[in-house]
Design a protein around this motif. Structure first.
Motif, PDB file in Angstrom:
ATOM      1  N   VAL A 181       0.824  -1.159   0.065  1.00 19.01           N
ATOM      2  CA  VAL A 181       0.082   0.003  -0.083  1.00 19.01           C
ATOM      3  C   VAL A 181       0.735   1.583   0.056  1.00 19.01           C
ATOM      4  CG1 VAL A 181      -1.978   1.289   1.274  1.00 19.01           C
ATOM      5  CG2 VAL A 181      -1.813  -1.054   0.892  1.00 19.01           C
ATOM      6  N   PRO A 182       1.782   1.581   1.231  1.00 22.70           N
ATOM      7  CA  PRO A 182       2.401   2.670   1.116  1.00 22.70           C
ATOM      8  C   PRO A 182       3.319   3.146  -0.517  1.00 22.70           C
ATOM      9  CG  PRO A 182       3.125   1.431   3.085  1.00 22.70           C
ATOM     10  CD  PRO A 182       2.179   0.705   2.097  1.00 22.70           C
ATOM     11  N   ALA A 183       3.878   2.104  -1.202  1.00 21.07           N
ATOM     12  CA  ALA A 183       4.495   2.258  -2.216  1.00 21.07           C
ATOM     13  C   ALA A 183       3.443   2.703  -3.548  1.00 21.07           C
ATOM     14  CB  ALA A 183       5.117   1.115  -2.786  1.00 21.07           C
ATOM     15  N   LEU A 184       2.344   2.079  -3.485  1.00 23.65           N
ATOM     16  CA  LEU A 184       1.503   2.439  -4.590  1.00 23.65           C
ATOM     17  C   LEU A 184       0.947   3.672  -4.282  1.00 23.65           C
ATOM     18  CD1 LEU A 184      -0.233  -1.166  -5.054  1.00 23.65           C
ATOM     19  CD2 LEU A 184       1.324   0.106  -6.447  1.00 23.65           C
ATOM     20  N   ILE A 185       0.643   4.007  -3.098  1.00 19.79           N
ATOM     21  CA  ILE A 185      -0.073   5.429  -2.694  1.00 19.79           C
ATOM     22  C   ILE A 185       0.977   6.539  -3.515  1.00 19.79           C
ATOM     23  CG2 ILE A 185      -0.372   7.018  -0.959  1.00 19.79           C
ATOM     24  CD1 ILE A 185      -2.087   4.871   0.319  1.00 19.79           C
ATOM     25  N   GLN A 186       2.266   6.473  -3.160  1.00 20.03           N
ATOM     26  CA  GLN A 186       3.205   7.196  -3.617  1.00 20.03           C
ATOM     27  C   GLN A 186       3.431   7.363  -4.988  1.00 20.03           C
ATOM     28  OE1 GLN A 186       7.171   6.644  -1.665  1.00 20.03           O
ATOM     29  NE2 GLN A 186       6.262   7.411   0.238  1.00 20.03           N
ATOM     30  N   LEU A 187       3.063   6.144  -5.387  1.00 19.05           N
ATOM     31  CA  LEU A 187       2.866   5.956  -7.364  1.00 19.05           C
ATOM     32  C   LEU A 187       1.875   6.857  -7.788  1.00 19.05           C
ATOM     33  CD1 LEU A 187       4.572   4.602  -9.387  1.00 19.05           C
ATOM     34  CD2 LEU A 187       2.912   2.787  -9.250  1.00 19.05           C
ATOM     35  N   SER A 188       0.928   6.960  -7.193  1.00 18.85           N
ATOM     36  CA  SER A 188      -0.390   7.572  -7.623  1.00 18.85           C
ATOM     37  C   SER A 188      -0.246   9.007  -8.192  1.00 18.85           C
ATOM     38  CB  SER A 188      -1.812   7.487  -6.615  1.00 18.85           C
ATOM     39  OG  SER A 188      -2.769   8.068  -7.489  1.00 18.85           O
ATOM     40  N   SER A 189      -0.646   9.284  -9.326  1.00 15.65           N
ATOM     41  CA  SER A 189      -0.634  10.879  -9.793  1.00 15.65           C
ATOM     42  C   SER A 189      -1.769  11.653  -9.411  1.00 15.65           C
ATOM     43  CB  SER A 189      -0.661  10.658 -11.264  1.00 15.65           C
ATOM     44  OG  SER A 189      -1.665  10.009 -11.800  1.00 15.65           O
ATOM     45  N   THR A 190      -2.705  11.164  -8.512  1.00 18.07           N
ATOM     46  CA  THR A 190      -3.692  12.104  -8.005  1.00 18.07           C
ATOM     47  C   THR A 190      -3.402  12.323  -6.501  1.00 18.07           C
ATOM     48  OG1 THR A 190      -6.164  12.499  -7.882  1.00 18.07           O
ATOM     49  CG2 THR A 190      -5.130  10.338  -7.543  1.00 18.07           C
ATOM     50  N   ASP A 191      -4.647  13.056  -5.858  1.00 22.22           N
ATOM     51  CA  ASP A 191      -4.561  13.557  -4.491  1.00 22.22           C
ATOM     52  C   ASP A 191      -4.955  12.144  -3.691  1.00 22.22           C
ATOM     53  OD1 ASP A 191      -4.678  14.547  -1.956  1.00 22.22           O
ATOM     54  OD2 ASP A 191      -6.523  15.329  -2.107  1.00 22.22           O
ATOM     55  N   THR A 192      -3.901  11.748  -2.762  1.00 20.63           N
ATOM     56  CA  THR A 192      -4.020  10.492  -2.083  1.00 20.63           C
ATOM     57  C   THR A 192      -4.494  10.766  -0.500  1.00 20.63           C
ATOM     58  OG1 THR A 192      -1.698  10.307  -1.607  1.00 20.63           O
ATOM     59  CG2 THR A 192      -2.560   9.177  -3.631  1.00 20.63           C
ATOM     60  N   THR A 193      -4.857  11.850  -0.211  1.00 20.61           N
ATOM     61  CA  THR A 193      -4.998  12.186   1.247  1.00 20.61           C
ATOM     62  C   THR A 193      -5.822  11.096   1.810  1.00 20.61           C
ATOM     63  OG1 THR A 193      -4.851  14.488   0.747  1.00 20.61           O
ATOM     64  CG2 THR A 193      -5.774  13.929   2.654  1.00 20.61           C
ATOM     65  N   HIS A 194      -7.153  10.898   1.149  1.00 26.54           N
ATOM     66  CA  HIS A 194      -8.063   9.825   1.503  1.00 26.54           C
ATOM     67  C   HIS A 194      -7.512   8.348   1.930  1.00 26.54           C
ATOM     68  CE1 HIS A 194     -11.839   7.852   2.032  1.00 26.54           C
ATOM     69  NE2 HIS A 194     -11.584   6.784   1.378  1.00 26.54           N
ATOM     70  N   ASN A 195      -6.657   8.043   0.943  1.00 31.08           N
ATOM     71  CA  ASN A 195      -5.878   6.950   1.251  1.00 31.08           C
ATOM     72  C   ASN A 195      -5.009   6.891   2.519  1.00 31.08           C
ATOM     73  OD1 ASN A 195      -6.788   7.226  -1.908  1.00 31.08           O
ATOM     74  ND2 ASN A 195      -6.577   4.920  -1.637  1.00 31.08           N
ATOM     75  N   GLU A 196      -4.342   8.018   2.486  1.00 25.16           N
ATOM     76  CA  GLU A 196      -3.174   7.834   3.688  1.00 25.16           C
ATOM     77  C   GLU A 196      -4.160   7.928   4.926  1.00 25.16           C
ATOM     78  OE1 GLU A 196      -0.957  11.236   2.830  1.00 25.16           O
ATOM     79  OE2 GLU A 196      -0.619  10.837   0.624  1.00 25.16           O
ATOM     80  N   ILE A 197      -5.263   8.898   5.133  1.00 25.46           N
ATOM     81  CA  ILE A 197      -5.829   8.735   6.154  1.00 25.46           C
ATOM     82  C   ILE A 197      -6.535   7.249   6.481  1.00 25.46           C
ATOM     83  CG2 ILE A 197      -8.022   9.586   7.293  1.00 25.46           C
ATOM     84  CD1 ILE A 197      -7.605  12.043   6.111  1.00 25.46           C
ATOM     85  N   GLN A 198      -6.972   6.611   5.559  1.00 31.31           N
ATOM     86  CA  GLN A 198      -7.579   5.269   5.580  1.00 31.31           C
ATOM     87  C   GLN A 198      -6.398   4.473   6.089  1.00 31.31           C
ATOM     88  OE1 GLN A 198      -8.384   2.646   1.974  1.00 31.31           O
ATOM     89  NE2 GLN A 198     -10.477   2.657   2.764  1.00 31.31           N
ATOM     90  N   MET A 199      -5.055   4.657   5.572  1.00 29.12           N
ATOM     91  CA  MET A 199      -3.698   3.752   5.866  1.00 29.12           C
ATOM     92  C   MET A 199      -3.813   3.835   7.257  1.00 29.12           C
ATOM     93  SD  MET A 199      -0.279   2.990   3.926  1.00 29.12           S
ATOM     94  CE  MET A 199       0.179   4.756   4.407  1.00 29.12           C
ATOM     95  N   SER A 200      -3.557   5.244   7.716  1.00 28.82           N
ATOM     96  CA  SER A 200      -3.210   5.615   9.144  1.00 28.82           C
ATOM     97  C   SER A 200      -4.367   4.955  10.178  1.00 28.82           C
ATOM     98  CB  SER A 200      -3.136   7.127   9.266  1.00 28.82           C
ATOM     99  OG  SER A 200      -2.209   7.411   8.414  1.00 28.82           O
ATOM    100  N   ILE A 201      -5.600   5.071   9.796  1.00 30.71           N
ATOM    101  CA  ILE A 201      -6.702   4.431  10.563  1.00 30.71           C
ATOM    102  C   ILE A 201      -6.256   2.963  11.023  1.00 30.71           C
ATOM    103  CG2 ILE A 201      -9.105   3.941  11.035  1.00 30.71           C
ATOM    104  CD1 ILE A 201      -9.531   6.820   9.730  1.00 30.71           C
TER     105      ILE A 201
END
Length: 314
Positions: A181-201
């Motif tokens: 997950v962390p690597a693919l989130i960094q790879l994305s070309s869009t805003d990943t704030t929602h995904n980062e919050i989800q990963m943190s939770i």
């Protein structure tokens, strides 16, 4: 489904340690040795736990679950890592990356819950020894095992699906050794704030909370052990519990550092080695820690060896 511009079924490139070619060949042989030890060690634990009647107790039921999980966990990513380290080809197919992400996250989350269950088992065994067999009956053990595997699966379905719906339009070069997950989130070309919050939770739920509960339970276990008048009893209780506590620190320490690490280059580079640690080293150490520090397991191995020898010579 991964949303990739132009070609939704294109391969991904796992960069791994491609910037350190001198290190790749060394890592290949080290990982191959550890992977071989993982397969042999965990298969022995599963075999011994199922064959020896003296080990048919909750502690070894959960240990055999952990060994089976580690076998699947390492096999979901290590073969791909070895292929990428051996040659210049670093690609992983769209389907391969998808399957690896789902399985990797499923088994990782399952191990987190399973270690918590094992801590609860030790708490009941030490703090409530007279009620242990009544409380930790086979049906409850099976239910707790199903809970661990089921919870991990639900977590994977939710978080992996959310990650794989991100658009990867700029490039498909994953700066990691596995599709996680962390690597693919960094790879994305869009805003990943929602995904980062989800990963943190998810990290708080599956890493921080279980760790707090485990440490609290071991605090209670420590107090109970100190009240045991028998020195031999204290030694046995501490020996069993320290083995599990060591596994807890190895697993939670490295995984937490990866999933809750700050976003900077140094932390990301360090994260590759931490990922390597909990995908390769920790599954190898699990059976070694339990067999080398546990007289019951060593006794079961001797009895299994003797039965095998006798059957071959009769």
């Amino acid at each position: 489904m991964i949303t990739i511009c132009n070609d939704s079924h294109s391969n991904f490139i796992l960069l791994g340690f491609s910037d350190k070619p001198h290190l790749e060949k060394i890592l290949f042989w080290v990982i191959l040795i550890f992977y071989s030890l993982t397969i042999v060690g965990n298969m022995v634990i599963v075999l011994v736990s199922s064959k020896d009647p003296k080990l048919r107790i909750p502690m070894y039921f959960f240990l055999s679950n952990l060994s089976l999980l580690d076998l699947c966990f390492t096999s979901s990513c290590v073969p791909q890592i070895l292929v990428n380290l051996w040659g210049p080809e670093k690609t992983i197919s769209y389907i391969g990356c998808t399957i690896q992400l789902y399985v990797f996250l499923w088994l990782g989350a399952t191990e987190s819950v399973l270690l918590l269950v094992m801590a609860v088992d030790r708490f009941v065994a030490v703090c409530h020894p007279l009620q242990y067999t009544t409380i930790m009956h086979p049906k409850l053990c099976l239910q707790l095992s199903i809970l661990a595997w089921g919870t991990g699966l639900v977590q994977s379905l939710i978080q992996s699906s959310a990650t794989l719906h991100l658009p990867f339009c700029s490039h498909r070069r994953v700066d990691d050794i596995v599709c996680e997950v962390p690597a693919l989130i960094q790879l994305s070309s869009t805003d990943t704030t929602h995904n980062e919050i989800q990963m943190s939770i998810a990290s708080i739920i599956f890493l921080v909370v279980p760790l707090i509960i485990i440490l609290s339970s071991y605090g209670a276990i420590g107090k109970a052990v100190l009240k045991i008048k028998s020195t031999a009893g204290q030694k046995k209780a501490f020996g069993t519990c320290t083995s599990h506590l060591l596994l807890v620190f190895l697993f939670y320490g490295t995984v937490t550092a990866v999933y809750l690490q700050p976003k900077n280059h140094y932390a990301h580079e360090r994260g590759k080695f931490l990922t390597l640690f909990y995908t390769v080293i920790t599954p190898t150490l699990n059976p070694l820690i339990y067999t080398l520090r546990n007289k019951e397991v060593k006794g079961a191995l001797i009895r299994l060896g003797q039965r095998t020898w006798d059957s071959q010579n009769n």
